[in-house]
Design a protein around this motif. Structure first.
Motif, mmCIF file in Angstrom:
data_model
loop_
_atom_site.group_PDB
_atom_site.id
_atom_site.type_symbol
_atom_site.label_atom_id
_atom_site.label_comp_id
_atom_site.label_asym_id
_atom_site.label_seq_id
_atom_site.Cartn_x
_atom_site.Cartn_y
_atom_site.Cartn_z
ATOM 1 N N ALA A 69 0.838 -1.209 0.000
ATOM 2 C CA ALA A 69 0.000 0.000 0.000
ATOM 3 C C ALA A 69 0.874 1.261 0.000
ATOM 4 C CB ALA A 69 -0.940 -0.009 1.203
ATOM 5 N N GLU A 70 1.974 1.222 0.764
ATOM 6 C CA GLU A 70 2.911 2.360 0.752
ATOM 7 C C GLU A 70 3.445 2.583 -0.655
ATOM 8 O OE1 GLU A 70 4.008 4.626 2.969
ATOM 9 O OE2 GLU A 70 2.516 3.872 4.387
ATOM 10 N N ILE A 71 3.873 1.480 -1.282
ATOM 11 C CA ILE A 71 4.468 1.568 -2.620
ATOM 12 C C ILE A 71 3.436 2.092 -3.629
ATOM 13 C CG2 ILE A 71 5.388 0.162 -4.510
ATOM 14 C CD1 ILE A 71 6.681 -1.609 -2.262
ATOM 15 N N ALA A 72 2.190 1.627 -3.498
ATOM 16 C CA ALA A 72 1.147 2.020 -4.465
ATOM 17 C C ALA A 72 0.924 3.527 -4.476
ATOM 18 C CB ALA A 72 -0.161 1.296 -4.145
ATOM 19 N N LEU A 73 1.079 4.145 -3.326
ATOM 20 C CA LEU A 73 0.789 5.581 -3.212
ATOM 21 C C LEU A 73 2.069 6.424 -3.140
ATOM 22 C CD1 LEU A 73 -2.166 6.594 -3.170
ATOM 23 C CD2 LEU A 73 -1.994 4.209 -2.430
ATOM 24 N N ALA A 74 3.224 5.801 -3.463
ATOM 25 C CA ALA A 74 4.503 6.504 -3.314
ATOM 26 C C ALA A 74 4.548 7.803 -4.119
ATOM 27 C CB ALA A 74 5.654 5.582 -3.730
ATOM 28 N N ASP A 75 3.911 7.815 -5.270
ATOM 29 C CA ASP A 75 3.966 9.005 -6.135
ATOM 30 C C ASP A 75 2.765 9.928 -5.950
ATOM 31 O OD1 ASP A 75 6.346 8.132 -7.246
ATOM 32 O OD2 ASP A 75 5.318 6.977 -8.825
ATOM 33 N N ALA A 76 1.936 9.655 -4.945
ATOM 34 C CA ALA A 76 0.716 10.452 -4.780
ATOM 35 C C ALA A 76 1.024 11.803 -4.154
ATOM 36 C CB ALA A 76 -0.285 9.687 -3.909
ATOM 37 N N HIS A 77 0.291 12.827 -4.632
ATOM 38 C CA HIS A 77 0.374 14.168 -4.049
ATOM 39 C C HIS A 77 -1.033 14.753 -3.986
ATOM 40 C CE1 HIS A 77 4.726 14.273 -4.424
ATOM 41 N NE2 HIS A 77 4.591 13.805 -5.662
ATOM 42 N N PRO A 78 -1.338 15.468 -2.913
ATOM 43 C CA PRO A 78 -2.646 16.142 -2.879
ATOM 44 C C PRO A 78 -2.729 17.163 -4.017
ATOM 45 C CG PRO A 78 -1.546 16.255 -0.726
ATOM 46 C CD PRO A 78 -0.537 15.744 -1.703
ATOM 47 N N SER A 79 -3.911 17.298 -4.636
ATOM 48 C CA SER A 79 -4.108 18.351 -5.633
ATOM 49 C C SER A 79 -4.897 19.497 -5.024
ATOM 50 C CB SER A 79 -4.839 17.792 -6.858
ATOM 51 O OG SER A 79 -6.089 17.230 -6.477
ATOM 52 N N GLY A 80 -5.145 19.420 -3.739
ATOM 53 C CA GLY A 80 -5.900 20.443 -3.036
ATOM 54 C C GLY A 80 -6.124 19.933 -1.626
ATOM 55 N N GLU A 81 -7.339 20.129 -1.135
ATOM 56 C CA GLU A 81 -7.631 19.697 0.239
ATOM 57 C C GLU A 81 -8.036 18.228 0.260
ATOM 58 O OE1 GLU A 81 -10.575 22.535 1.403
ATOM 59 O OE2 GLU A 81 -9.097 24.132 1.640
ATOM 60 N N ASN A 82 -7.184 17.393 -0.333
ATOM 61 C CA ASN A 82 -7.542 15.990 -0.471
ATOM 62 C C ASN A 82 -6.408 15.043 -0.083
ATOM 63 O OD1 ASN A 82 -5.896 16.500 -2.620
ATOM 64 N ND2 ASN A 82 -7.337 15.878 -4.204
ATOM 65 N N GLY A 83 -5.488 15.535 0.758
ATOM 66 C CA GLY A 83 -4.413 14.665 1.222
ATOM 67 C C GLY A 83 -4.928 13.425 1.937
ATOM 68 N N PHE A 84 -6.121 13.545 2.532
ATOM 69 C CA PHE A 84 -6.690 12.401 3.252
ATOM 70 C C PHE A 84 -6.923 11.210 2.334
ATOM 71 C CE2 PHE A 84 -10.473 14.091 1.357
ATOM 72 C CZ PHE A 84 -11.370 13.036 1.274
ATOM 73 N N LYS A 85 -7.113 11.484 1.033
ATOM 74 C CA LYS A 85 -7.393 10.378 0.117
ATOM 75 C C LYS A 85 -6.187 9.455 -0.034
ATOM 76 C CE LYS A 85 -9.862 10.972 -3.628
ATOM 77 N NZ LYS A 85 -10.616 11.495 -4.805
ATOM 78 N N ILE A 86 -4.997 9.995 0.201
ATOM 79 C CA ILE A 86 -3.796 9.157 0.070
ATOM 80 C C ILE A 86 -3.766 8.137 1.200
ATOM 81 C CG2 ILE A 86 -1.273 9.203 0.031
ATOM 82 C CD1 ILE A 86 -1.514 12.075 -1.167
ATOM 83 N N ALA A 87 -4.001 8.605 2.430
ATOM 84 C CA ALA A 87 -4.054 7.679 3.561
ATOM 85 C C ALA A 87 -5.227 6.708 3.411
ATOM 86 C CB ALA A 87 -4.185 8.471 4.866
ATOM 87 N N LEU A 88 -6.346 7.238 2.923
ATOM 88 C CA LEU A 88 -7.534 6.399 2.745
ATOM 89 C C LEU A 88 -7.270 5.298 1.711
ATOM 90 C CD1 LEU A 88 -10.520 6.106 3.577
ATOM 91 C CD2 LEU A 88 -11.094 7.686 1.722
ATOM 92 N N ALA A 89 -6.600 5.666 0.631
ATOM 93 C CA ALA A 89 -6.301 4.683 -0.421
ATOM 94 C C ALA A 89 -5.382 3.587 0.116
ATOM 95 C CB ALA A 89 -5.663 5.381 -1.623
ATOM 96 N N ARG A 90 -4.372 3.974 0.911
ATOM 97 C CA ARG A 90 -3.471 2.969 1.504
ATOM 98 C C ARG A 90 -4.273 1.989 2.357
ATOM 99 N NH1 ARG A 90 -0.044 7.392 3.408
ATOM 100 N NH2 ARG A 90 1.567 7.760 1.845
#
Lengths: 170, 352
Positions: free
Chosen positions: B295-316
């Motif tokens: 899950a860490e690796i899957a989201l390694a390149d993720a960046h918030p595009s606004g007020e959505n940083g929570f989606k990265i943790a949620l996706a993991r």
């Protein structure tokens, strides 16, 4: 541009001329054919008040172009009751169940709820599970919040149908 | 809604020719297109109704054990197909977690793949949107963007692709069969949708007049049938688009993962195949540690595009949960609330 459609509406064959391809099934029913049971709530497929059956399947009539339905069989709330077609006296079992369980308050969403429930019964995926009934009725919103009665009515109609099927078999 | 010409072509060749003309759009059920047209976000001059073209509404098992699904197969028919439920259960679960029964009775496979983003700025013609009107800007970038993309976005567009169905399909190596004025070809579903870059108006690799005629699932995907799951976090229990969704499929060799498939929805402008996570899982023990690392690796390149940083943790977390569910085994009966992470016990948990 004039377009001629053959439709079977509540058991009656009709030939309908329309002059504009933008007309949705909902507008055709309400504005041209005086069948105002299906309601225009959101007009965007989100509320389910416009639900009717096309070839036996429940759909949102607001998101369907009438012109694309040439040859289809349409069933609206007006065509559900028995004894004499439209406006018949004997209520459909789902209509009766909604009355028995008080499955409405203001009534605006009710034709859509009932047509959706008739479609749900035909699909046969809910069983006697209230969770599944709620999930499979999620395309119909009720702003009055009559969901409890609606769910009970649908479960009752499912049980009545299953009982009738058992009697037929016996 | 703007005026348009309605054309019902008698043959595929006629459809391709009409659809290749500028201003044309294909019409199947129209559940997304009519919605867009009512708001003015789509203004086609000509609708080419393909809903009566023959031969596009079948689900066929192929000689190699794969399955070929015609582009006009309705979502409900695909979801309840016994073969799909048995061999590709996550496809069925994803379909049943999307839209409403009425929409699923109408909406088609091809339309599902080609549905447009639900970014509210794309729908609102008073807003700037590079995807709808190239060069006009992106009001989402500094607007209400908590549901927008965290992977593969650009400063020109942060919209997501909303399909549930596409998430397991892309994880199962689906192939999209195309036909058009230039003949027939096929593309991997993973390559059908374009990332926005500087040209977000180019949403897919389809050429003018090109039509999706079928989607093929290779037989290998059926090997994941015993251990697969699609999960979807929504902002209400049902009839809502994904905040984040995840597909996980496993083939096990004792306690070791032989094959892993992981894909995400609601995070990017395309259904997102997490290949690096799959590579990390294959050969690893089927354990919570492996799942967390993937899950860490899957989201390694993720960046918030606004007020959505929570989606990265949620996706993991959703990847870990989907992998755990897949490891535990595909549920015997379809869940009462398809794809819901909040309904661990399918069936009647609540009284009516």
């Amino acid at each position: 541009m004039s377009l001629s459609l053959r439709l079977d509406i509540n058991g009656e064959p009709r030939i309908v001329e329309i002059d504009d391809p933008r007309i949705t099934l909902l507008d055709l029913l309400r504005e041209r054919l005086a069948l105002t049971g299906a309601k225009k709530g959101c007009d965007r497929g989100q509320c389910g008040a416009c639900t009717v059956l096309v070839d036996g399947r429940r759909i949102n009539s607001c998101l369907t172009l009438a012109v694309s339905l040439d040859g289809a069989e349409i069933t609206t709330i007006e065509g559900l009751a028995g004894d004499g077609g439209v406006g018949g006296e004997r209520l459909h079992p789902v209509q009766a169940a909604f009355i028995r369980h008080d499955g409405f308050q203001c009534g605006f969403c009710t034709p859509g709820q009932i047509m959706s429930a008739v479609g749900l019964l035909a699909e046969g995926h809910a069983g006697a599970d209230p969770e599944r009934v709620r999930e499979l009725m999620s395309g119909n919103l009720c702003r009055c919040g009559a969901y409890r009665g609606i769910t009970e009515a649908v479960l009752d109609a499912i049980a009545a149908e299953a009982g009738a099927a058992r009697e037929d078999a016996a | 809604m703007n005026r348009f010409d309605y054309i019902r072509p008698a043959s595929a060749a006629e459809a391709f020719a009409e659809a290749a003309r500028p201003g044309s759009a294909y019409l199947a059920a129209g559940t997304n297109l009519l919605d867009l047209m009512k708001g003015g976000a789509a203004r086609p001059d000509r609708l080419v109704d393909i809903s009566r073209l023959p031969g596009l509404d079948r689900i066929e098992t192929l000689a190699d054990g794969g399955v070929r699904i015609g582009a006009l197969v309705r979502n409900a028919d695909l979801a309840y197909d016994a073969g799909i439920q048995r061999r590709f259960p996550a496809v069925s679960e994803a379909l049943l977690s999307g839209a409403s029964p009425q929409l699923r009775n109408a909406a088609t496979l091809g339309g599902n793949l080609l549905q447009r983003t639900r970014c509210p700025y794309f729908y609102d013609v008073a807003s700037a949107c590079n995807r709808r009107t190239p060069g006009s800007g992106c009001d989402a970038l500094h607007g209400e963007n908590r549901l927008h993309a965290v992977l593969g976005w650009s400063e020109h567009c942060i919209a997501t692709h909303p399909s549930d169905l596409c998430v397991p399909l892309v994880g199962l190596d689906a192939v999209v069969e195309l036909e058009g004025p230039g003949g027939a070809r096929e593309v991997q579903l993973e390559a059908l949708h374009c990332l926005p870059g500087a040209t977000p108006e180019r949403e897919t690799v389809l050429a003018p007049g090109e039509l999706i005629v079928a989607v093929r699932l290779p037989p290998q995907g059926a090997g994941l049938a015993a251990h697969s799951r699609y999960l979807k976090v929504r902002e209400r229990t049902s009839f809502a688009f994904a905040v984040v969704s995840a597909f996980a499929g496993l083939e096990l060799d004792g306690g070791t993962i032989r094959t892993a498939r992981v894909a995400l929805g609601g995070v990017a402008a395309r259904p997102w195949r997490a290949r690096t996570a799959e590579a990390a899982l294959e050969g690893a023990p089927a354990s919570p540690d492996s799942f967390a690392r993937a899950a860490e690796i899957a989201l390694a390149d993720a960046h918030p595009s606004g007020e959505n940083g929570f989606k990265i943790a949620l996706a993991r977390r959703l990847i870990v949960r989907a992998l755990k569910d897949a490891l535990a085994g595909t549920p015997e009966a379809p869940a009462a609330l398809p794809a819901s992470p909040f309904a661990p016990h399918p069936g009647a948990d609540h009284a009516a």
